[in-house]
Design an enzyme around this catalytic site. Structure first.
Site, mmCIF file in Angstrom:
data_model
loop_
_atom_site.group_PDB
_atom_site.id
_atom_site.type_symbol
_atom_site.label_atom_id
_atom_site.label_comp_id
_atom_site.label_asym_id
_atom_site.label_seq_id
_atom_site.Cartn_x
_atom_site.Cartn_y
_atom_site.Cartn_z
ATOM 1 N N HIS A 145 0.909 -1.287 0.184
ATOM 2 C CA HIS A 145 0.001 -0.059 0.014
ATOM 3 C C HIS A 145 0.810 1.422 0.083
ATOM 4 C CE1 HIS A 145 -3.778 -2.062 0.249
ATOM 5 N NE2 HIS A 145 -3.313 -2.743 1.255
ATOM 6 N N GLN A 171 -0.506 -13.571 4.742
ATOM 7 C CA GLN A 171 -1.602 -12.906 5.339
ATOM 8 C C GLN A 171 -3.072 -13.399 4.940
ATOM 9 O OE1 GLN A 171 0.199 -8.560 4.420
ATOM 10 N NE2 GLN A 171 -1.925 -8.421 5.182
ATOM 11 N N GLU A 187 -6.661 -12.682 5.085
ATOM 12 C CA GLU A 187 -7.421 -11.566 5.296
ATOM 13 C C GLU A 187 -8.581 -11.467 4.198
ATOM 14 O OE1 GLU A 187 -4.841 -8.119 3.930
ATOM 15 O OE2 GLU A 187 -3.667 -9.667 2.607
ATOM 16 N N ALA A 210 -8.023 -5.003 8.230
ATOM 17 C CA ALA A 210 -9.040 -4.332 7.271
ATOM 18 C C ALA A 210 -9.540 -5.002 6.039
ATOM 19 C CB ALA A 210 -8.224 -3.052 6.895
ATOM 20 N N ASP A 211 -8.858 -5.649 5.548
ATOM 21 C CA ASP A 211 -9.317 -6.294 4.324
ATOM 22 C C ASP A 211 -10.410 -7.580 4.899
ATOM 23 O OD1 ASP A 211 -8.205 -5.281 1.811
ATOM 24 O OD2 ASP A 211 -6.614 -5.786 2.914
#
Length: 267
Positions: free
Chosen positions: A49, A151, A153, A178-179
């Site tokens: 990001h 991850q 997610e 978040a995801d």
């Protein structure tokens, strides 16, 4: 040079020790070095990001190298060619985003291993990782010092968590709040009780499987909660968010109508 490769971050994970980290999104070696002198156990240099190029990642690895803080690189995706580049510039610990299935996890493991155990391209003589060919037997010893984190997610990843945990070569699983909250139908609301329940059970499942469990919590109380649930590598802030908050707080001391840091969403 007949040096043995070591990875203190991985060694501490194997021992089950808790390690506190910081997310680096500022993309500069100067900020990375400031963070490295602060005493965090690990620093996540974000290529997903944050607008980091390979050269940016390289310079940040150089900046933190003299210090005890251990760098973790997150590439933008699980690309075999990108993983090869990141390993060649000297990353020893990788955090791979968006791993949803055991097959994807196995592909990531393969991308980090030299043949005959995987598909990593051979180029040690021109790679910082091998000190440009000066580390003897680099290919024979590198796997022991490589730490691979993935991850989880998404709902799909949760459905396949046990299979992902069974993949040989995966050292730890990081819950992406978040995801994950968005995938579960609670966008920008990782604090929702159902999301919190799933985070807790996932962390406990990861640790029960003998793997390290990681998390990013920008709120101190959430970081403490994850540690209580058993997470053993937890990032407790993001450099750009901390900088932004500090700027807002300082300005609020001198300008009327300023009430401190802005409300920020999930990360």
């Amino acid at each position: 040079m007949n040096a043995l490769l070591s990875n203190p971050f991985k060694e501490r994970l194997r021992k089950g020790e808790v390690q506190i980290g910081l997310w680096l999104s500022s993309t500069t070696s100067y900020m990375a070095e400031i963070a490295a002198t602060s005493g965090y156990d690990w620093l996540l240099i974000d290529g997903e990001h944050a607008p980091n190029t390979i050269q940016d990642l390289y310079h940040q690895l150089q900046a933190v190298a003299p210090y005890a803080s251990q760098p973790v690189i997150r590439p933008v995706e699980a690309s075999k060619s990108l993983i090869k580049q990141v390993l060649d510039i000297g990353a020893q610990t990788l955090l791979i985003p968006m791993v949803d299935t055991a097959d994807q996890a196995r592909q990531v493991v393969s991308a980090t291993r030299y043949p005959p155990y995987g598909e990593r391209g051979v180029g040690a003589s021109v790679a910082r990782a091998a000190r440009w060919g000066r580390i003897e037997n680099y290919m024979a010893q590198v796997n022991d010092s490589l730490c691979l984190l993935v991850q989880v997610e998404s709902k799909t990843a949760l459905d396949h968590l046990d299979e992902i945990l069974d993949v040989e070569g995966i050292d730890g699983v990081f819950i992406g709040p978040a995801d994950l909250s968005a995938s579960l139908g609670y966008p920008d609301n990782a604090g929702h009780p159902e999301v919190q329940r799933i985070i807790e059970t996932s962390i406990r499942r990861i640790r029960a499987a003998g793997k390290a469990a990681g998390f990013l919590a920008v709120a101190p109380d959430m970081a403490q909660q994850c540690l209580a649930w058993g997470a053993n590598f937890v990032a407790v802030g993001v450099d750009t968010m901390l900088y932004s908050d500090a700027l807002d707080q300082r300005l609020a001391m001198f300008k009327s109508g300023k009430n401190g840091p802005r409300v920020k969403g999930s990360y």
